[in-house]
Design a protein around this motif. Sequence first.
Motif, PDB file in Angstrom:
ATOM      1  N   VAL A 156     -72.580  71.517  51.644  1.00 56.06           N
ATOM      2  CA  VAL A 156     -72.673  70.759  52.888  1.00 56.06           C
ATOM      3  C   VAL A 156     -72.241  71.675  54.027  1.00 56.06           C
ATOM      4  CG1 VAL A 156     -72.006  68.686  54.131  1.00 56.06           C
ATOM      5  CG2 VAL A 156     -72.125  68.661  51.630  1.00 56.06           C
ATOM      6  N   SER A 157     -73.144  71.962  54.939  1.00 55.42           N
ATOM      7  CA  SER A 157     -72.864  72.861  56.048  1.00 55.42           C
ATOM      8  C   SER A 157     -72.237  72.113  57.210  1.00 55.42           C
ATOM      9  CB  SER A 157     -74.143  73.559  56.504  1.00 55.42           C
ATOM     10  OG  SER A 157     -75.100  72.622  56.980  1.00 55.42           O
ATOM     11  N   ARG A 190     -66.494  67.201  39.979  1.00 58.49           N
ATOM     12  CA  ARG A 190     -66.902  68.310  40.825  1.00 58.49           C
ATOM     13  C   ARG A 190     -65.809  69.366  40.855  1.00 58.49           C
ATOM     14  NH1 ARG A 190     -66.784  65.250  46.750  1.00 58.49           N
ATOM     15  NH2 ARG A 190     -64.504  65.001  46.907  1.00 58.49           N
ATOM     16  N   GLN A 191     -66.219  70.608  41.104  1.00 59.52           N
ATOM     17  CA  GLN A 191     -65.274  71.711  41.155  1.00 59.52           C
ATOM     18  C   GLN A 191     -65.659  72.664  42.279  1.00 59.52           C
ATOM     19  OE1 GLN A 191     -64.702  73.806  37.444  1.00 59.52           O
ATOM     20  NE2 GLN A 191     -62.661  74.453  38.083  1.00 59.52           N
ATOM     21  N   ALA A 192     -64.768  72.798  43.251  1.00 59.05           N
ATOM     22  CA  ALA A 192     -64.948  73.723  44.360  1.00 59.05           C
ATOM     23  C   ALA A 192     -64.303  75.058  44.002  1.00 59.05           C
ATOM     24  CB  ALA A 192     -64.333  73.154  45.628  1.00 59.05           C
ATOM     25  N   PRO A 193     -64.732  76.150  44.639  1.00 61.25           N
ATOM     26  CA  PRO A 193     -64.144  77.467  44.344  1.00 61.25           C
ATOM     27  C   PRO A 193     -62.634  77.469  44.512  1.00 61.25           C
ATOM     28  CG  PRO A 193     -66.124  77.721  45.656  1.00 61.25           C
ATOM     29  CD  PRO A 193     -65.823  76.244  45.622  1.00 61.25           C
ATOM     30  N   GLY A 194     -61.926  77.968  43.492  1.00 58.53           N
ATOM     31  CA  GLY A 194     -60.481  78.068  43.557  1.00 58.53           C
ATOM     32  C   GLY A 194     -59.729  76.777  43.344  1.00 58.53           C
ATOM     33  N   LYS A 195     -60.434  75.687  43.013  1.00 51.96           N
ATOM     34  CA  LYS A 195     -59.787  74.397  42.815  1.00 51.96           C
ATOM     35  C   LYS A 195     -60.070  73.867  41.412  1.00 51.96           C
ATOM     36  CE  LYS A 195     -59.104  71.590  46.058  1.00 51.96           C
ATOM     37  NZ  LYS A 195     -59.212  70.485  47.055  1.00 51.96           N
ATOM     38  N   GLU A 196     -59.234  72.932  40.980  1.00 53.26           N
ATOM     39  CA  GLU A 196     -59.407  72.311  39.674  1.00 53.26           C
ATOM     40  C   GLU A 196     -60.567  71.326  39.697  1.00 53.26           C
ATOM     41  OE1 GLU A 196     -54.658  72.388  38.408  1.00 53.26           O
ATOM     42  OE2 GLU A 196     -55.834  70.555  38.256  1.00 53.26           O
ATOM     43  N   THR A 216     -68.508  69.978  49.275  1.00 50.78           N
ATOM     44  CA  THR A 216     -69.146  71.149  48.691  1.00 50.78           C
ATOM     45  C   THR A 216     -68.487  71.511  47.365  1.00 50.78           C
ATOM     46  OG1 THR A 216     -69.847  72.053  50.820  1.00 50.78           O
ATOM     47  CG2 THR A 216     -69.632  73.601  48.999  1.00 50.78           C
ATOM     48  N   ALA A 217     -69.289  71.601  46.303  1.00 59.30           N
ATOM     49  CA  ALA A 217     -68.770  71.891  44.968  1.00 59.30           C
ATOM     50  C   ALA A 217     -69.932  71.950  43.983  1.00 59.30           C
ATOM     51  CB  ALA A 217     -67.772  70.814  44.526  1.00 59.30           C
ATOM     52  N   VAL A 218     -69.628  72.404  42.768  1.00 67.59           N
ATOM     53  CA  VAL A 218     -70.549  72.236  41.659  1.00 67.59           C
ATOM     54  C   VAL A 218     -70.262  70.874  41.040  1.00 67.59           C
ATOM     55  CG1 VAL A 218     -71.303  73.087  39.410  1.00 67.59           C
ATOM     56  CG2 VAL A 218     -70.697  74.707  41.212  1.00 67.59           C
ATOM     57  N   TYR A 219     -71.283  70.061  40.904  1.00 71.26           N
ATOM     58  CA  TYR A 219     -71.136  68.716  40.362  1.00 71.26           C
ATOM     59  C   TYR A 219     -71.607  68.683  38.911  1.00 71.26           C
ATOM     60  CZ  TYR A 219     -69.991  66.723  44.887  1.00 71.26           C
ATOM     61  OH  TYR A 219     -69.358  66.400  46.072  1.00 71.26           O
ATOM     62  N   TYR A 220     -70.764  68.124  38.037  1.00 69.44           N
ATOM     63  CA  TYR A 220     -71.041  68.038  36.612  1.00 69.44           C
ATOM     64  C   TYR A 220     -71.106  66.578  36.169  1.00 69.44           C
ATOM     65  CZ  TYR A 220     -69.359  72.897  36.545  1.00 69.44           C
ATOM     66  OH  TYR A 220     -69.166  74.236  36.782  1.00 69.44           O
ATOM     67  N   CYS A 221     -72.015  66.260  35.271  1.00 72.85           N
ATOM     68  CA  CYS A 221     -71.972  64.958  34.628  1.00 72.85           C
ATOM     69  C   CYS A 221     -71.412  65.117  33.224  1.00 72.85           C
ATOM     70  CB  CYS A 221     -73.349  64.275  34.604  1.00 72.85           C
ATOM     71  SG  CYS A 221     -74.577  65.034  33.523  1.00 72.85           S
ATOM     72  N   GLN A 239     -76.853  69.180  55.656  1.00 74.17           N
ATOM     73  CA  GLN A 239     -75.956  69.224  56.794  1.00 74.17           C
ATOM     74  C   GLN A 239     -74.963  68.067  56.764  1.00 74.17           C
ATOM     75  OE1 GLN A 239     -78.350  71.452  60.353  1.00 74.17           O
ATOM     76  NE2 GLN A 239     -78.643  69.253  60.210  1.00 74.17           N
ATOM     77  N   THR A 240     -73.858  68.248  57.465  1.00 76.03           N
ATOM     78  CA  THR A 240     -72.856  67.199  57.572  1.00 76.03           C
ATOM     79  C   THR A 240     -73.497  65.890  58.018  1.00 76.03           C
ATOM     80  OG1 THR A 240     -71.089  68.765  58.071  1.00 76.03           O
ATOM     81  CG2 THR A 240     -70.747  66.482  58.739  1.00 76.03           C
TER      82      THR A 240
END
Length: 131
Positions: A129-130, A38-44, A91-96, A13-14
Amino acid sequence: QVQLVESGGGLVQTGGSLRLSCSASGRTFSMHYMGWFRQAPGKEREFVAAIRWSGGSTNYEDSVKGRFTISRDNAKNTVYLQMNSLKPEDTAVYYCASRMSPVPDAHTTVVLSIARWYDYWGQGTQVTVSS
């Protein structure tokens, strides 16, 4: 030559906290820098933070300064991202990622924030993150 595996993502949660881990294996003795993107939907893909393997100097994207902390445990070949005061926009997919070559001090800010300058990548871990 290097394999990276992220873990620790999930739903929070926030205002909450989350700790991501990235375990490295293979030719870890040749690593110079580790980074989080990190990469969120529709973003670089966006730079989040980076750390020098020897010495531990760090770089952060402006929006996460004061909230996120990158660290590493050399003995365990692991890098961490402690995330506090999380917001929905995190909120995103986080990559190392791992860079195997050194970077001159004068160029670290630019080079370490660009994805193409890293050599190896993990599979990513989802952070939601909601609101």
